[in-house]
Design an enzyme around this catalytic site. Sequence first.
Site, PDB file in Angstrom:
ATOM      1  N   HIS A  17       0.842  -1.211   0.000  1.00 50.06           N
ATOM      2  CA  HIS A  17       0.000   0.000   0.000  1.00 50.06           C
ATOM      3  C   HIS A  17       0.875   1.257   0.000  1.00 50.06           C
ATOM      4  O   HIS A  17       0.566   2.244  -0.677  1.00 50.06           O
ATOM      5  CB  HIS A  17      -0.899   0.021   1.249  1.00 50.06           C
ATOM      6  CG  HIS A  17      -1.897  -1.101   1.308  1.00 50.06           C
ATOM      7  ND1 HIS A  17      -2.106  -1.862   2.433  1.00 50.06           N
ATOM      8  CD2 HIS A  17      -2.742  -1.587   0.373  1.00 50.06           C
ATOM      9  CE1 HIS A  17      -3.044  -2.757   2.190  1.00 50.06           C
ATOM     10  NE2 HIS A  17      -3.440  -2.617   0.950  1.00 50.06           N
ATOM     11  N   LYS A  41     -17.457  -6.329   9.807  1.00 48.92           N
ATOM     12  CA  LYS A  41     -16.322  -7.145   9.364  1.00 48.92           C
ATOM     13  C   LYS A  41     -15.362  -7.336  10.538  1.00 48.92           C
ATOM     14  O   LYS A  41     -14.855  -6.355  11.092  1.00 48.92           O
ATOM     15  CB  LYS A  41     -15.615  -6.438   8.196  1.00 48.92           C
ATOM     16  CG  LYS A  41     -14.812  -7.344   7.302  1.00 48.92           C
ATOM     17  CD  LYS A  41     -14.447  -6.584   6.036  1.00 48.92           C
ATOM     18  CE  LYS A  41     -13.169  -7.083   5.400  1.00 48.92           C
ATOM     19  NZ  LYS A  41     -12.785  -6.280   4.237  1.00 48.92           N
ATOM     20  N   ARG A  94      -2.154  -6.934  -8.080  1.00 45.17           N
ATOM     21  CA  ARG A  94      -1.072  -7.894  -7.865  1.00 45.17           C
ATOM     22  C   ARG A  94      -1.115  -9.002  -8.904  1.00 45.17           C
ATOM     23  O   ARG A  94      -0.101  -9.604  -9.231  1.00 45.17           O
ATOM     24  CB  ARG A  94      -1.179  -8.515  -6.469  1.00 45.17           C
ATOM     25  CG  ARG A  94      -0.817  -7.559  -5.348  1.00 45.17           C
ATOM     26  CD  ARG A  94      -1.287  -8.086  -4.020  1.00 45.17           C
ATOM     27  NE  ARG A  94      -2.732  -8.230  -4.053  1.00 45.17           N
ATOM     28  CZ  ARG A  94      -3.505  -8.348  -2.989  1.00 45.17           C
ATOM     29  NH1 ARG A  94      -2.973  -8.373  -1.796  1.00 45.17           N
ATOM     30  NH2 ARG A  94      -4.808  -8.464  -3.121  1.00 45.17           N
ATOM     31  N   SER A 131      -3.090  -7.828   3.026  1.00 45.03           N
ATOM     32  CA  SER A 131      -3.407  -7.626   4.447  1.00 45.03           C
ATOM     33  C   SER A 131      -3.934  -8.916   5.068  1.00 45.03           C
ATOM     34  O   SER A 131      -3.604  -9.246   6.199  1.00 45.03           O
ATOM     35  CB  SER A 131      -4.452  -6.513   4.594  1.00 45.03           C
ATOM     36  OG  SER A 131      -3.917  -5.292   4.161  1.00 45.03           O
TER      37      SER A 131
HETATM   38  O1  PNS Z   1      -9.418  -3.207   1.051  1.00 42.49           O
HETATM   39  P1  PNS Z   1     -10.636  -3.620   0.281  1.00 42.49           P
HETATM   40  O2  PNS Z   1     -11.548  -4.445   1.151  1.00 42.49           O
HETATM   41  O3  PNS Z   1     -10.290  -4.312  -1.002  1.00 42.49           O
HETATM   42  O4  PNS Z   1     -11.429  -2.271  -0.100  1.00 42.49           O
HETATM   43  C1  PNS Z   1     -12.706  -2.339  -0.719  1.00 42.49           C
HETATM   44  C2  PNS Z   1     -13.271  -0.938  -1.014  1.00 42.49           C
HETATM   45  C3  PNS Z   1     -13.297  -0.060   0.231  1.00 42.49           C
HETATM   46  C4  PNS Z   1     -12.436  -0.277  -2.088  1.00 42.49           C
HETATM   47  C5  PNS Z   1     -14.707  -1.186  -1.561  1.00 42.49           C
HETATM   48  O5  PNS Z   1     -15.415  -1.944  -0.641  1.00 42.49           O
HETATM   49  C6  PNS Z   1     -15.451   0.092  -1.894  1.00 42.49           C
HETATM   50  O6  PNS Z   1     -15.187   0.724  -2.890  1.00 42.49           O
HETATM   51  N1  PNS Z   1     -16.426   0.463  -1.053  1.00 42.49           N
HETATM   52  C7  PNS Z   1     -17.253   1.638  -1.244  1.00 42.49           C
HETATM   53  C8  PNS Z   1     -18.705   1.236  -1.505  1.00 42.49           C
HETATM   54  C9  PNS Z   1     -19.172   1.514  -2.914  1.00 42.49           C
HETATM   55  O7  PNS Z   1     -19.015   2.586  -3.430  1.00 42.49           O
HETATM   56  N2  PNS Z   1     -19.762   0.471  -3.576  1.00 42.49           N
HETATM   57  C10 PNS Z   1     -20.420   0.580  -4.867  1.00 42.49           C
HETATM   58  C11 PNS Z   1     -19.533   0.776  -6.059  1.00 42.49           C
HETATM   59  S1  PNS Z   1     -18.397  -0.514  -6.419  1.00 42.49           S
END
Ligand code: PNS
Length: 163
Positions: A17, A41, A94, A131
């Site tokens: 990150h 979560k 990745r 992670s």
């Molecule tokens: O670290 P992660 O779990 O891969 O992150 C996921 C994240 C936060 C990028 C994803 O859950 C997200 O974009 N959440 C926002 C909710 C949202 O906008 N959803 C609808 C469009 S995809």
Amino acid sequence: MTTVVLPGSFDPFTLGHLDLTRRATALGHHVIVAVSHNPSKQGLLDLEARTAAIRGSLAQEGLEGAAEVRTLPHGLLVDFCREVGAGAVVRGLRSQLDLAYEEPMARMNHHLAGIDTIFLLTASSLAHISSSLVREVHALGGDVSDMLPAASLEALHADSDLR
Ligand code: PNS
């Protein structure tokens, strides 16, 4: 300079990150690292610890002017992007597995608000770090010290001391 959002749960924030953040700033972007908050979560570090670890990591890397950390509020990522004036989202890839996960979200964000996602290929030397695997290795007593910035490692150790 374009403001971009690097969203994630960052539990914990890894060297992968940090490398993405640094590379996005090197491209000339101001990076908002947006930490998602999902109370349902079951994670490792709480939001406060994750945010502090990211702030510390950015400072250790000398990135505090070019990047900042914010909480991603409950709601759509594209709404947060609009709120902070970000023109794009940044995510790391990745592998093709990541692309399969990212593609529908990137397409949906573009559909909803015309927000593009900039994908950066993770450095090969960091491509095995996630992670979730760091959490697993740490929980089973393995050494994760060469996969995390010092501030994240301190947060992990502080958390272990509390348990
Ligand atoms: O670290 P992660 O779990 O891969 O992150 C996921 C994240 C936060 C990028 C994803 O859950 C997200 O974009 N959440 C926002 C909710 C949202 O906008 N959803 C609808 C469009 S995809």
